[in-house]
Scaffold this motif. Structure first.
Motif, mmCIF file in Angstrom:
data_model
loop_
_atom_site.group_PDB
_atom_site.id
_atom_site.type_symbol
_atom_site.label_atom_id
_atom_site.label_comp_id
_atom_site.label_asym_id
_atom_site.label_seq_id
_atom_site.Cartn_x
_atom_site.Cartn_y
_atom_site.Cartn_z
ATOM 1 N N GLU A 222 -5.785 -11.728 -0.868
ATOM 2 C CA GLU A 222 -4.643 -12.379 -0.227
ATOM 3 C C GLU A 222 -3.310 -11.816 -0.701
ATOM 4 O OE1 GLU A 222 -5.060 -16.565 -0.955
ATOM 5 O OE2 GLU A 222 -7.212 -16.503 -0.596
ATOM 6 N N ASP A 223 -3.289 -11.267 -1.930
ATOM 7 C CA ASP A 223 -2.013 -10.845 -2.486
ATOM 8 C C ASP A 223 -2.210 -9.686 -3.456
ATOM 9 O OD1 ASP A 223 0.664 -10.789 -3.068
ATOM 10 O OD2 ASP A 223 0.703 -12.645 -4.234
ATOM 11 N N ILE A 224 -1.313 -8.727 -3.403
ATOM 12 C CA ILE A 224 -1.224 -7.645 -4.383
ATOM 13 C C ILE A 224 0.209 -7.672 -4.912
ATOM 14 C CG2 ILE A 224 -1.308 -5.162 -4.773
ATOM 15 C CD1 ILE A 224 -3.285 -4.965 -2.409
ATOM 16 N N LEU A 225 0.375 -7.861 -6.220
ATOM 17 C CA LEU A 225 1.715 -7.988 -6.768
ATOM 18 C C LEU A 225 2.470 -6.659 -6.746
ATOM 19 C CD1 LEU A 225 1.055 -10.324 -9.834
ATOM 20 C CD2 LEU A 225 1.340 -10.905 -7.428
ATOM 21 N N ILE A 226 1.792 -5.576 -7.184
ATOM 22 C CA ILE A 226 2.442 -4.268 -7.264
ATOM 23 C C ILE A 226 1.473 -3.214 -6.740
ATOM 24 C CG2 ILE A 226 3.506 -2.552 -8.786
ATOM 25 C CD1 ILE A 226 3.870 -4.850 -10.843
ATOM 26 N N LEU A 232 3.863 9.514 0.143
ATOM 27 C CA LEU A 232 3.486 9.807 1.527
ATOM 28 C C LEU A 232 4.454 9.113 2.479
ATOM 29 C CD1 LEU A 232 1.249 11.048 3.385
ATOM 30 C CD2 LEU A 232 0.148 8.807 3.300
ATOM 31 N N ASN A 233 4.904 9.836 3.459
ATOM 32 C CA ASN A 233 5.889 9.309 4.402
ATOM 33 C C ASN A 233 5.363 8.061 5.109
ATOM 34 O OD1 ASN A 233 8.328 9.337 5.856
ATOM 35 N ND2 ASN A 233 7.343 10.341 7.580
ATOM 36 N N GLY A 234 6.122 6.979 5.034
ATOM 37 C CA GLY A 234 5.748 5.744 5.731
ATOM 38 C C GLY A 234 4.803 4.843 4.975
ATOM 39 N N PHE A 235 4.348 5.262 3.766
ATOM 40 C CA PHE A 235 3.354 4.491 3.027
ATOM 41 C C PHE A 235 3.898 3.118 2.625
ATOM 42 C CE2 PHE A 235 -0.345 5.462 -0.109
ATOM 43 C CZ PHE A 235 -0.973 4.298 0.294
ATOM 44 N N THR A 236 5.134 3.084 2.130
ATOM 45 C CA THR A 236 5.718 1.823 1.669
ATOM 46 C C THR A 236 5.798 0.806 2.802
ATOM 47 O OG1 THR A 236 6.993 2.974 -0.019
ATOM 48 C CG2 THR A 236 7.736 0.779 0.586
ATOM 49 N N ASP A 237 6.246 1.233 3.972
ATOM 50 C CA ASP A 237 6.332 0.321 5.122
ATOM 51 C C ASP A 237 4.955 -0.165 5.538
ATOM 52 O OD1 ASP A 237 9.071 0.570 5.182
ATOM 53 O OD2 ASP A 237 9.052 2.202 6.651
ATOM 54 N N THR A 238 3.958 0.706 5.433
ATOM 55 C CA THR A 238 2.591 0.325 5.788
ATOM 56 C C THR A 238 2.099 -0.793 4.874
ATOM 57 O OG1 THR A 238 2.073 2.538 6.598
ATOM 58 C CG2 THR A 238 0.211 1.162 5.953
ATOM 59 N N ILE A 239 2.344 -0.653 3.575
ATOM 60 C CA ILE A 239 1.909 -1.674 2.612
ATOM 61 C C ILE A 239 2.590 -3.003 2.900
ATOM 62 C CG2 ILE A 239 1.944 -2.331 0.163
ATOM 63 C CD1 ILE A 239 1.755 0.735 -0.434
ATOM 64 N N ARG A 240 3.879 -2.952 3.177
ATOM 65 C CA ARG A 240 4.624 -4.193 3.433
ATOM 66 C C ARG A 240 4.159 -4.890 4.698
ATOM 67 N NH1 ARG A 240 10.225 -1.243 1.885
ATOM 68 N NH2 ARG A 240 10.108 -1.532 -0.387
ATOM 69 N N THR A 241 3.614 -4.128 5.631
ATOM 70 C CA THR A 241 3.107 -4.741 6.866
ATOM 71 C C THR A 241 1.896 -5.634 6.575
ATOM 72 O OG1 THR A 241 3.830 -2.836 8.169
ATOM 73 C CG2 THR A 241 2.136 -4.244 9.146
ATOM 74 N N VAL A 242 1.034 -5.202 5.645
ATOM 75 C CA VAL A 242 -0.193 -5.949 5.348
ATOM 76 C C VAL A 242 0.004 -6.923 4.187
ATOM 77 C CG1 VAL A 242 -2.655 -5.737 4.828
ATOM 78 C CG2 VAL A 242 -1.514 -3.944 6.146
ATOM 79 N N PHE A 243 0.734 -6.484 3.158
ATOM 80 C CA PHE A 243 1.012 -7.346 1.994
ATOM 81 C C PHE A 243 2.532 -7.386 1.796
ATOM 82 C CE2 PHE A 243 -3.291 -5.740 1.208
ATOM 83 C CZ PHE A 243 -3.977 -6.940 0.987
ATOM 84 N N PRO A 244 3.216 -8.230 2.563
ATOM 85 C CA PRO A 244 4.688 -8.187 2.622
ATOM 86 C C PRO A 244 5.387 -8.485 1.300
ATOM 87 C CG PRO A 244 3.810 -10.083 3.833
ATOM 88 C CD PRO A 244 2.652 -9.208 3.497
ATOM 89 N N GLU A 245 4.733 -9.206 0.379
ATOM 90 C CA GLU A 245 5.388 -9.549 -0.886
ATOM 91 C C GLU A 245 5.133 -8.524 -1.982
ATOM 92 O OE1 GLU A 245 5.747 -13.880 -1.946
ATOM 93 O OE2 GLU A 245 3.976 -13.984 -0.659
ATOM 94 N N SER A 246 4.337 -7.507 -1.703
ATOM 95 C CA SER A 246 4.001 -6.520 -2.721
ATOM 96 C C SER A 246 5.172 -5.593 -3.024
ATOM 97 C CB SER A 246 2.798 -5.692 -2.268
ATOM 98 O OG SER A 246 2.444 -4.749 -3.250
ATOM 99 N N LYS A 247 5.400 -5.322 -4.307
ATOM 100 C CA LYS A 247 6.384 -4.323 -4.729
ATOM 101 C C LYS A 247 5.691 -2.962 -4.761
ATOM 102 C CE LYS A 247 10.072 -6.800 -6.146
ATOM 103 N NZ LYS A 247 11.472 -6.513 -5.820
ATOM 104 N N THR A 248 6.306 -1.944 -4.189
ATOM 105 C CA THR A 248 5.680 -0.613 -4.135
ATOM 106 C C THR A 248 6.441 0.377 -5.007
ATOM 107 O OG1 THR A 248 4.873 -0.994 -1.884
ATOM 108 C CG2 THR A 248 4.955 1.274 -2.643
ATOM 109 N N GLN A 249 5.710 0.963 -5.951
ATOM 110 C CA GLN A 249 6.260 1.984 -6.837
ATOM 111 C C GLN A 249 5.692 3.343 -6.460
ATOM 112 O OE1 GLN A 249 8.448 2.170 -9.632
ATOM 113 N NE2 GLN A 249 8.025 4.356 -9.391
#
Length: 398
Positions: A222-226, A232-249
């Motif tokens: 249900e949730d990934i914190l980080i 990779l181009n567009g990877f951060t937006d992809t993650i936020r689409t599925v896990f919107p609260e996740s911080k991406t490093q």
């Protein structure tokens, strides 16, 4: 009872050569297997062979069977029952190999040996032949394990998920093409690491990562914190689409490699030393000042490297939001790259794979071998979980 009580030192002095001891152990194993089979049949019939009670199903003599063990080939007596319902566990029907030897074959395959190499190794070490078709059958049995493992339920929350891709050459029709194994490793709430799955696709893309993340969510997460990824181009937006609260490093090590890609050899040492001032800075503000100093020194010569830092700055500096102990495990994907290195080591003998199933089988077995030692929580776990609880008490849900 200890072994020394059963076999005192004087007993072993009778053996004059290694072959004599080997023959004794071979005979001992044969007798042990035969007695274990007797015990299995006793349990199956629920009475001892000397018991005179009449049962519907009874003992029915013996058959002989050639088996292969780690001491070579041997003929044993296998007890039978009248209705032929007895199927031994130690050596099942229609099998001629003790289970431990099958595990040896799977382990050799996992470590990158080809089927023909395994055939030769078994012949040299155990002095009997195992056909290539038998070896393939044993390793092919792993396919059902992969399906079950790939579809198992996952944890509802992962503190960190590292994601990366590794490229293999796979035959498709008459051509050999590059395909990517997508790999995700999660840090659980008990501090242990877990490989969440393996997914095979063509060239690494954010759109395929979307299907990977969707699969992870469908299996219960249900949730990934980080999340820690490459740039990779567009990877951060992809993650936020599925896990919107996740911080991406974005992985800093990937960034360093990309920045150094076209730096001439004589500049590389000083260039990388100066770059350390950016990601080793104590705060984001100090890192930004270090980037400006770095740019002043190198931008005239390597402007593209400076620009790549600036273009990805927000996602490269997420780790500054966290305490030092958490920073150390999220600003790089070294953990997953170490796993990739072991996978490469185990599969380096295979220049290409004949099918998608073959590459998945090899990588799955390599992962299984490489993660055997993942029995302890990550270093400084007590400090790290306290920090996560302070930052994300509700989301950690311990």
């Amino acid at each position: 009872m200890e072994t020394k009580d059963l076999f005192p030192d004087e007993f072993f002095k009778q053996f004059k050569t290694g072959d004599e001891l080997q023959n004794f152990l071979k005979d001992l194993q044969k007798r042990g297997i035969e007695k274990m089979l007797e015990g299995e049949l006793d349990a199956h019939l629920d009475y001892d062979k000397h018991n005179l009670r009449k049962e519907e199903n009874t003992r029915n003599g013996y058959s002989t069977k050639k088996i292969k063990t780690n001491y070579g080939e041997e003929e044993i007596k296998v007890p039978r029952d009248r209705d032929a319902s007895f199927n031994p566990i130690i050596i099942p029907k229609r099998k001629s190999m003790v289970e431990g030897l099958e595990n040896v074959i799977v382990s050799l395959y996992a470590k990158g040996m080809s089927v023909s190499d395994i055939e030769e190794q078994i012949r040299e070490v155990y002095n009997f032949d195992v056909s290539q078709s038998t070896i393939s059958r044993i390793t092919d049995a792993i396919t059902s394990d992969i399906v079950a493992w790939q579809n198992r339920p996952l944890e509802p929350v992962y503190l960190i998920v590292w994601m990366d891709g590794i490229v293999f050459k796979v035959r498709e029709g008459s051509k050999v093409i590059n395909k990517t194994i997508y790999l995700a490793v999660g840090l659980k709430r008990d501090g242990h690491k877990e490989v969440l799955g393996l997914w095979l696709g063509k060239n690494e893309s954010s759109s395929f990562w979307m299907s990977v993340l969707t699969d992870i969510k469908a299996r219960g997460t249900e949730d990934i914190l980080i999340t820690a990824t490459d740039n990779l181009n567009g990877f951060t937006d992809t993650i936020r689409t599925v896990f919107p609260e996740s911080k991406t490093q974005i992985c800093v090590v990937h960034q360093i490699r990309n920045a150094c890609k076209y730096v001439v050899w004589k500049d590389k040492k000083q260039f990388t030393t100066d770059m350390k001032e950016i990601y080793n800075a104590p705060t984001k503000q100090a890192a930004e000042a270090a980037l400006n100093d770095f740019a002043a020194k190198w931008e005239h010569k390597y402007s593209y490297a400076i620009q790549s830092w600036r273009n990805n700055w927000e996602d490269l500096t997420v780790f500054f939001e966290f305490p030092v102990d958490i920073r150390k495990i999220i600003y790089t994907t070294n953990l997953i790259e170490n796993l990739n290195g072991k996978i490469r080591k185990y599969t380096e003998n295979k220049l290409s794979f004949p099918t998608d199933e073959a590459v998945m089988k090899s990588v799955y077995l390599a992962v299984r071998e490489a993660t055997k030692k993942w029995s302890m929580p990550v270093r400084n776990w007590g400090v790290i979980i306290d920090q996560f609880l302070i930052l994300y008490q509700e989301r950690v849900r311990l």
